[in-house]
Design a protein around this motif. Structure first.
Motif, PDB file in Angstrom:
ATOM      1  N   ASP A 124       0.874  -1.285   0.064  1.00 49.21           N
ATOM      2  CA  ASP A 124      -0.025  -0.117   0.025  1.00 49.21           C
ATOM      3  C   ASP A 124       0.975   1.344   0.069  1.00 49.21           C
ATOM      4  N   TYR A 125       0.121   2.499  -0.133  1.00 44.15           N
ATOM      5  CA  TYR A 125       1.122   3.730  -0.379  1.00 44.15           C
ATOM      6  C   TYR A 125       1.878   3.844   1.086  1.00 44.15           C
ATOM      7  N   VAL A 126       1.450   3.772   2.018  1.00 46.54           N
ATOM      8  CA  VAL A 126       2.187   3.933   3.382  1.00 46.54           C
ATOM      9  C   VAL A 126       3.450   2.886   3.592  1.00 46.54           C
ATOM     10  N   GLU A 127       3.157   1.696   3.050  1.00 49.04           N
ATOM     11  CA  GLU A 127       4.003   0.729   3.170  1.00 49.04           C
ATOM     12  C   GLU A 127       5.399   0.963   2.229  1.00 49.04           C
ATOM     13  N   ALA A 128       5.020   1.638   0.888  1.00 51.37           N
ATOM     14  CA  ALA A 128       5.695   1.962  -0.268  1.00 51.37           C
ATOM     15  C   ALA A 128       6.752   2.759   0.202  1.00 51.37           C
ATOM     16  N   ALA A 129       6.325   4.153   1.171  1.00 52.38           N
ATOM     17  CA  ALA A 129       7.169   5.018   1.537  1.00 52.38           C
ATOM     18  C   ALA A 129       8.440   4.449   2.420  1.00 52.38           C
ATOM     19  N   ASP A 130       8.009   3.582   3.093  1.00 49.76           N
ATOM     20  CA  ASP A 130       9.113   2.956   4.076  1.00 49.76           C
ATOM     21  C   ASP A 130       9.938   2.107   3.309  1.00 49.76           C
ATOM     22  N   HIS A 131       9.533   1.434   2.310  1.00 48.98           N
ATOM     23  CA  HIS A 131      10.208   0.051   1.791  1.00 48.98           C
ATOM     24  C   HIS A 131      11.773   0.609   1.414  1.00 48.98           C
ATOM     25  N   PRO A 132      12.834  -0.140   1.681  1.00 45.44           N
ATOM     26  CA  PRO A 132      13.941   0.415   1.293  1.00 45.44           C
ATOM     27  C   PRO A 132      14.231   0.620  -0.041  1.00 45.44           C
ATOM     28  N   ALA A 133      13.658   0.030  -0.928  1.00 42.79           N
ATOM     29  CA  ALA A 133      13.828   0.119  -2.386  1.00 42.79           C
ATOM     30  C   ALA A 133      13.389   1.502  -2.926  1.00 42.79           C
ATOM     31  N   ASN A 134      12.449   2.187  -1.964  1.00 46.83           N
ATOM     32  CA  ASN A 134      12.147   3.475  -2.187  1.00 46.83           C
ATOM     33  C   ASN A 134      12.618   4.321  -1.336  1.00 46.83           C
ATOM     34  N   ALA A 135      13.101   4.227   0.075  1.00 46.17           N
ATOM     35  CA  ALA A 135      13.390   5.031   1.107  1.00 46.17           C
ATOM     36  C   ALA A 135      14.877   5.447   0.574  1.00 46.17           C
ATOM     37  N   GLU A 136      15.710   4.649   0.253  1.00 49.81           N
ATOM     38  CA  GLU A 136      17.291   4.978  -0.121  1.00 49.81           C
ATOM     39  C   GLU A 136      17.054   5.966  -1.310  1.00 49.81           C
ATOM     40  N   ARG A 137      16.289   5.995  -2.194  1.00 44.42           N
ATOM     41  CA  ARG A 137      16.175   6.784  -3.314  1.00 44.42           C
ATOM     42  C   ARG A 137      15.310   8.341  -2.913  1.00 44.42           C
ATOM     43  N   LYS A 138      14.810   8.119  -1.585  1.00 42.87           N
ATOM     44  CA  LYS A 138      14.018   9.293  -1.505  1.00 42.87           C
ATOM     45  C   LYS A 138      12.745   9.556  -2.407  1.00 42.87           C
TER      46      LYS A 138
ATOM     47  N   TRP B  93       1.909  14.958   5.196  1.00 41.93           N
ATOM     48  CA  TRP B  93       1.966  14.530   3.926  1.00 41.93           C
ATOM     49  C   TRP B  93       3.193  13.349   3.614  1.00 41.93           C
ATOM     50  N   LEU B  94       2.595  12.870   2.465  1.00 39.10           N
ATOM     51  CA  LEU B  94       3.790  11.976   1.702  1.00 39.10           C
ATOM     52  C   LEU B  94       3.894  12.740   0.439  1.00 39.10           C
ATOM     53  N   HIS B  95       4.942  13.106   0.357  1.00 40.46           N
ATOM     54  CA  HIS B  95       5.333  13.875  -1.047  1.00 40.46           C
ATOM     55  C   HIS B  95       5.969  12.805  -1.995  1.00 40.46           C
ATOM     56  N   PRO B  96       5.491  12.767  -3.046  1.00 36.63           N
ATOM     57  CA  PRO B  96       6.220  11.928  -4.079  1.00 36.63           C
ATOM     58  C   PRO B  96       7.237  12.779  -4.589  1.00 36.63           C
ATOM     59  N   GLN B  97       8.492  12.162  -4.958  1.00 37.15           N
ATOM     60  CA  GLN B  97       9.694  13.104  -5.076  1.00 37.15           C
ATOM     61  C   GLN B  97       9.435  13.333  -6.581  1.00 37.15           C
ATOM     62  N   VAL B  98      10.086  14.665  -7.041  1.00 32.98           N
ATOM     63  CA  VAL B  98      10.048  15.150  -8.209  1.00 32.98           C
ATOM     64  C   VAL B  98      10.583  14.195  -9.150  1.00 32.98           C
ATOM     65  N   ALA B  99       9.751  13.931 -10.234  1.00 37.25           N
ATOM     66  CA  ALA B  99      10.312  12.757 -11.189  1.00 37.25           C
ATOM     67  C   ALA B  99       9.980  13.343 -12.659  1.00 37.25           C
ATOM     68  N   PRO B 100      10.637  12.835 -13.832  1.00 37.09           N
ATOM     69  CA  PRO B 100      11.927  12.264 -13.544  1.00 37.09           C
ATOM     70  C   PRO B 100      13.000  12.988 -13.099  1.00 37.09           C
ATOM     71  N   ARG B 101      14.082  12.310 -12.482  1.00 39.48           N
ATOM     72  CA  ARG B 101      15.359  13.235 -11.786  1.00 39.48           C
ATOM     73  C   ARG B 101      16.023  13.825 -12.959  1.00 39.48           C
TER      74      ARG B 101
END
Length: 363
Positions: free
Chosen positions: A305-319, A327-335
């Motif tokens: 889910d979107y809360v789990e996704a924010a904390d998952h290492p695959a996402n967290a390491e890339r901020k 708020w959970l702000h999606p990162q600016v994309a693309p980088r």
């Protein structure tokens, strides 16, 4: 509030307040440094300002009043882009349509966001994402065979076929203006954009590799190796091992006899293979399966889910998601390699920049 550092610094955008695809398009421009001013209405907004208000400024104008229209036109004189998401003809009747704006600022990019487009027999008819994508073949392709199509939230139409294609048109027009000095009108219709998103399906259908029947194609849940399965804890795992080497990597880690399972592309065995994989994946929890397949090429991953996704290492390491209070702000994309990823965002306050924006327009 000052614009973020970015390649669009110096680009001034006026966004007439709305919901959905128009504000998200403005967010994308603001994420890259454009100075986006939202012209809010005096009445309460349909939804409070959220993520799509980040990096923007806000003023309040009652565009039913002549003096407010005069103020808006003075802002238009110094703007690069205007975004509006009203029904065709509404801004013309208000006195701020493309002709009126181009008379003041010939270089303005006038971005128009609608569902059905500026022309056509349905252009004046109301609709929402579900209606628009239903007219493109997209909605009919999603869901289980024999059941009603499944709404893909409003991501495909509003934001995919809508916002993304509006931004593409605006940026393209800005490049053209740099060459010609002239602005233009961007007619971004969700139906047009969603048809464009269907290009892959049409490309597969041409040589006979896709058909209109739901859940009978490679990517719509028909294939046992491209769908989701329920795990023992009631959660889900996503299996996407299309290529034979990735499929082999999955099978190596499953307690299934390869001979009994049969060939990956034997469509006659797909119903039986579905049942075999359903039974196997139901034997462990989602997180147990994640541990088994992590860092492999099996293309088997957890459904978060979107809360789990924010904390998952695959996402967290890339901020990939920036936490800021509620708020959970999606990162600016693309980088962009030329710019740092964001550590925080500021969301506009309705009317919070009224005095400063009007002063910049000479009022």
């Amino acid at each position: 509030m000052s614009p973020r550092p970015g390649p669009l610094n110096g680009i001034k955008v006026i966004e007439l307040a709305g919901i959905g695809p128009g504000p998200y398009a403005g967010q994308l421009l603001a994420d890259y440094g454009a100075d986006v001013v939202v012209v809010d209405r005096p009445s309460n907004a349909v939804v409070p300002k959220g993520i799509d208000g980040r990096g923007k400024r806000s003023i309040v104008l009652d565009l039913k009043k002549p003096e407010a229209i005069d103020a808006l036109l003075k802002m238009v004189a110094g703007a690069d882009v205007l975004i509006e998401g009203l029904r065709p003809g509404v801004t013309e009747r208000m006195g701020v349509g493309p002709d009126a704006c181009h008379a003041i600022n010939p270089g303005l990019i006038y971005g128009r966001m609608t569902g059905w487009g500026q022309s056509g027999p349905w252009s004046q008819m109301a609709g929402h994402d579900l209606n628009y994508i239903g007219m493109t073949g997209m909605l009919n392709a999603i869901g289980k065979k024999g059941e009603p199509p499944m709404p893909p939230l409003n991501m495909v139409g509003d934001f995919g076929g809508g916002s993304m294609l509006l931004v593409t048109g605006i940026l393209t027009a800005l490049i053209e203006r740099a060459r010609t000095g002239k602005g233009t009108v961007v007619d971004a219709a969700i139906v047009d954009g969603t048809h464009s998103l269907m290009s892959f399906v049409h490309g597969m259908a041409g040589p006979g590799l896709w058909n209109v029947e739901r859940e009978s194609n490679l990517l719509d849940g028909a294939a046992p190796f491209y769908r989701c399965y329920t795990t023992s804890d009631g959660k889900f795992i996503a299996v996407g091992c299309i290529e034979p080497q990735f499929f082999a990597a999955m099978m190596e880690r499953l307690p299934i006899d390869a001979e009994a399972y049969g060939h990956q592309q034997d469509r006659g065995k797909w119903p039986e293979q579905h049942k075999m994989l359903e039974a196997v994946f139901a034997s462990k929890t989602r997180d147990e399966w994640e541990a088994i397949f992590a860092l492999t090429d099996a293309c088997v991953t957890p459904v978060l889910d979107y809360v789990e996704a924010a904390d998952h290492p695959a996402n967290a390491e890339r901020k990939a998601v920036v936490k800021d209070g509620k708020w959970l702000h999606p990162q600016v994309a693309p980088r962009l390699a030329s710019h740092e990823v964001a550590d925080g965002f500021v969301i506009a306050t309705k009317g919070g920049d009224h005095a400063s924006v009007l002063a910049e327009a000479g009022l």
